[in-house]
Enzyme design. Structure first.
Site, PDB file in Angstrom:
ATOM      1  N   ASP A  87      34.421  44.741  33.485  1.00  0.00           N
ATOM      2  CA  ASP A  87      34.165  44.840  32.044  1.00  0.00           C
ATOM      3  C   ASP A  87      35.374  44.427  31.212  1.00  0.00           C
ATOM      4  O   ASP A  87      36.507  44.427  31.678  1.00  0.00           O
ATOM      5  CB  ASP A  87      33.774  46.285  31.682  1.00  0.00           C
ATOM      6  CG  ASP A  87      34.854  47.285  32.074  1.00  0.00           C
ATOM      7  OD1 ASP A  87      35.455  47.114  33.157  1.00  0.00           O
ATOM      8  OD2 ASP A  87      35.112  48.219  31.305  1.00  0.00           O
ATOM      9  N   GLU A  88      35.065  44.102  29.968  1.00  0.00           N
ATOM     10  CA  GLU A  88      36.057  43.986  28.889  1.00  0.00           C
ATOM     11  C   GLU A  88      37.224  43.044  29.170  1.00  0.00           C
ATOM     12  O   GLU A  88      38.372  43.386  28.926  1.00  0.00           O
ATOM     13  CB  GLU A  88      36.589  45.378  28.524  1.00  0.00           C
ATOM     14  CG  GLU A  88      35.520  46.271  27.934  1.00  0.00           C
ATOM     15  CD  GLU A  88      36.076  47.560  27.344  1.00  0.00           C
ATOM     16  OE1 GLU A  88      35.693  47.896  26.230  1.00  0.00           O
ATOM     17  OE2 GLU A  88      36.900  48.229  27.998  1.00  0.00           O
TER      18      GLU A  88
END
Ligand SMILES: *[C@@H]1O[C@H](CO)[C@@H](O)[C@H](O)[C@H]1NC(C)=O
Ligand SMILES: *[C@@H]1O[C@H](CO)[C@@H](O)[C@H](O)[C@H]1NC(C)=O
Ligand SMILES: *[C@@H]1O[C@H](CO)[C@@H](O)[C@H](O)[C@H]1NC(C)=O
Ligand SMILES: *[C@@H]1O[C@H](CO)[C@@H](O)[C@H](O)[C@H]1NC(C)=O
Ligand SMILES: *[C@@H]1O[C@H](CO)[C@@H](O)[C@H](O)[C@H]1NC(C)=O
Ligand SMILES: *[C@@H]1O[C@H](CO)[C@@H](O)[C@H](O)[C@H]1NC(C)=O
Ligand SMILES: *[C@@H]1O[C@H](CO)[C@@H](O)[C@H](O)[C@H]1NC(C)=O
Ligand SMILES: *[C@@H]1O[C@H](CO)[C@@H](O)[C@H](O)[C@H]1NC(C)=O
Length: 603
Positions: free
Chosen positions: A349-350
């Site tokens: 993620d991210e």
């Protein structure tokens, strides 16, 4: 991965038992017994109370995890002496035990069809529990030992002391027949042990509480940018240098203990090592494999969109450095030995473009007309092969295919061995993922994040110097462009109440085929503002709300939402959790529990 999301339970043997008991009560709850999560099918007899013998014997097949559970539950059943705190809204005149006949229950006989079925995703957790009207021997019949553990939990909740007595013999009100199984196979909690540390005892207590709620997944977000608290045989430097210090490290022995303890409550431990983002902590031992580490998260002159991370502590693994893969492979090989679960959460993620672009390697790669998508693809495709060589099912945050910064071609992530976890795209996001064929775990921030609503934790925010009325529209927020302006600085405010969690339908707006791919849900407690000292009240009883909605749903037999009915059971359950050593927070003034329906809200 196939899992029926819902089904009707009309069990032939339940009807037979109901006939034997001469009465089939339509109400699934008995007035003075509060069960959580409520079983899918329960029919009470009408006989007198049955005394639980103080020599109660539980006979079970020989299996280590089940035998540990039996020892635990026998002790709990004999010692708990539960007197409900929640007053009954429909009091029955429960006969005192003196008036009753001498029926007593001496034995619970556990019969398991297949004691070898391992604790893995989708294992059968159904159970049938029958307590005859005249006591004697109760039978608990299950397909697997994991179902037997669920049945023991239910049995423990059936037991109470008669009203007006706080000690003496425990009773079960009447004979009862219960047939039960979960609606969703994956019912979990994410705990983040990187931002702040949780001593092992707090993790064990959390796992036990999950078991009490028939939840079966402890998603352990072990590492992140802030610290690397896990000691590994092949990569000892990661924890030695990347943890908060010697006191804040989980040893291999600790992990073995956590895994073993989880098994005695039917709770799988699914590890997450989040990469390639969220890895600044790796850079303390190996600065060469991490980019943009040792920088301020929003360097002077750098625009907000180009910041290096979503919060302080930037650092992402360098997908172009061969050394990155050497270290990663060692980490995975060690974890595969430590965690028997077939799921491995690999994060994903991210990714922040600004961080990767802070590396000369990656700058050159991009000048050669490559893209950040290719950089992430190289990383995920290579590291995934390390995991599949251990026969792991890889779990990723949905970002790996939905991110606008860097994403992987879904053809490299086959749905047969990939699960996606949706956190930031709402129910529609879950739907779009199942439409691509992926099994999905729902953990939508707007419903399931337990860290929301606790205010601002960033320092040097001049707003903190003001005497502030935190009304909507102000900018008292560490991420002004982010979610939740006007929320005291909490990035994902408001606080998610138990009923908000309970009422959320994770398969809303889906066809039944789509819904089958939603394997379950997790509530998430991110660790910026939580640690062992507050973990119980952050988690409980809100996590229990998900426990019931994933086990037997959030609707009554007519399909109506039932948070009103659930309220009394939830209140009593909170106190029972307290009695079981879980410091769950109160939901209402005690007055409301003592005066049923006097706290109802009437429009
Ligand atoms: C418990 O029951 C089993 C099966 O009936 C029996 O073999 C065992 O001896 C009993 N144990 C005790 C302590 O009564
Ligand atoms: C578990 O076993 C029961 C009893 O055989 C069966 O009715 C049920 O469908 C099974 N559930 C799953 C998820 O396999
Ligand atoms: C990385 O970012 C810092 C802070 O903005 C900057 O000083 C440095 O020159 C950058 N390095 C590269 C290679 O871009
Ligand atoms: C990158 O693409 C541009 C525009 O298509 C081209 O002029 C350049 O030669 C390419 N560079 C490399 C290293 O392939
Ligand atoms: C992905 O990895 C496999 C080996 O595991 C390799 O055969 C394949 O070429 C890789 N694909 C891409 C696009 O990198
Ligand atoms: C993976 O599964 C295959 C097929 O079941 C088996 O032969 C192999 O030994 C397994 N490998 C590992 C590392 O468990
Ligand atoms: C279902 O779809 C409707 C119409 O698009 C939407 O208003 C609603 O918010 C959706 N429900 C959920 C839970 O996403
Ligand atoms: C934080 O505040 C202190 C004291 O006012 C100041 O010296 C420092 O420069 C500030 N740091 C940043 C990053 O603004």
């Amino acid at each position: 991965m196939e899992k029926k999301a819902t089904w009707l339970v009309i069990h032939p043997s339940a009807l037979l038992i109901a006939f034997i008991l001469k009465q089939f009560l339509i109400n699934s709850t008995n007035a003075d017994v509060f069960l959580w999560p409520i079983p899918q099918s329960i029919s009470w007899g009408i006989g007198p109370p049955i005394i639980i013998s103080s020599n109660l014997n539980i006979s079970s097949p020989r299996q280590m995890d089940l035998n540990r559970a039996v020892v635990y539950y026998r002790e709990l059943i004999l010692s708990e002496k539960w007197l409900p705190v929640q007053a009954s809204a429909n009091p029955t005149s429960l006969p005192s035990t003196e008036a009753a006949t001498n029926y007593s229950l001496n034995l619970i006989q556990i019969k398991v069809e297949d004691i070898s079925a391992d604790l893995q995703y989708g294992v059968n957790e159904s159970y049938s529990l029958i307590v005859p009207d005249q006591g004697g021997t109760a039978t608990l019949e299950t397909v697997t030992i994991w179902g037997a553990i669920r049945g023991l939990e239910t049995f423990s909740q059936l037991i109470r002391v008669p009203s007006g007595k706080s000690e003496g013999e425990s009773i079960i009100e009447h004979g009862v027949a219960i047939h039960d199984e979960p609606k969703f196979a994956h019912r979990g909690l994410l705990l983040d042990t990187s931002r702040n540390f949780y001593p092992v005892k707090d993790i064990l207590r959390t796992i036990r509480a999950l078991g009490h709620n028939k939840m079966n997944v402890f998603h352990w977000h072990i590492t992140d940018s802030q610290s690397f608290p896990l000691s590994l045989a092949s990569e000892p430097l990661l924890a030695a240098k990347g943890s908060y210090g010697e006191r804040y490290i989980y040893s291999q022995k600790d992990v073995a203990k956590i895994v073993r303890y989880g098994r005695s409550f039917g709770v799988r431990i699914v590890p997450e090592i989040d990469t390639p983002g969220h890895t600044a902590s790796w850079g303390v031992a190996y600065p060469e494999i991490v980019v943009c580490n040792n920088q301020f998260w929003v360097p002077p002159g750098v625009a907000w969109v180009d910041r290096f991370a979503n919060e302080p502590g930037p650092g992402q693994l360098n997908p172009l450095n061969p050394k990155t893969y050497e270290v990663y492979k060692n980490v995975v090989d060690d974890l595969a030995n430590m965690f028997p679960d077939t799921f491995f959460h690999a994060g994903g993620d991210e990714i922040k473009a600004g961080c990767w672009k802070n590396s000369t390697d990656i700058q050159k790669f991009l000048q050669e007309n490559h893209t950040l998508d290719e950089a992430l693809t190289r990383f995920i495709n290579t590291t995934r092969s390390f995991l599949t060589s251990h026969n792991k099912t890889t779990v990723y945050w949905a970002d790996v295919i939905t991110s606008t910064v860097a994403k992987v071609d879904p053809s490299l992530l086959p749905p047969s061995s990939t699960i996606l976890q949706n956190w930031d795209a709402g129910s529609e996001g879950t739907k779009s993922l199942v439409q691509k064929g992926y099994p999905v775990i729902a953990s939508d921030v707007d419903w399931f994040y337990l860290d929301c609503g606790f205010g601002n934790w960033m320092t040097n925010n001049t707003n903190l110097d003001q005497d502030f009325n935190d009304d909507p529209g102000n900018t008292f927020n560490w991420a002004p462009q982010g979610r939740g302006a006007g929320t005291g600085g909490s990035w994902c405010a408001p606080y998610k109440s138990w009923s908000r969690i309970y009422d959320h339908d994770i398969t809303a707006n889906m066809t039944s085929e789509e819904a089958k791919l939603v394997i379950g849900a997790e509530v998430s407690l991110w660790g910026e503002q939580a640690d062992g000292a507050v973990v119980d009240s952050r988690l409980w009883p809100r996590t229990a709300a998900l426990g019931e909605s994933m086990w037997s749903g959030n609707r009554d037999a007519e399909g109506r939402k039932r948070s009103g009915e659930a309220n009394d059971r939830m209140n009593d359950w909170r106190f029972r959790l307290l009695g079981r050593g879980i410091a769950a927070e109160p939901l209402q003034p005690l007055w409301c529990l003592k005066n049923p329906h006097q706290c109802d809200f009437v429009q």
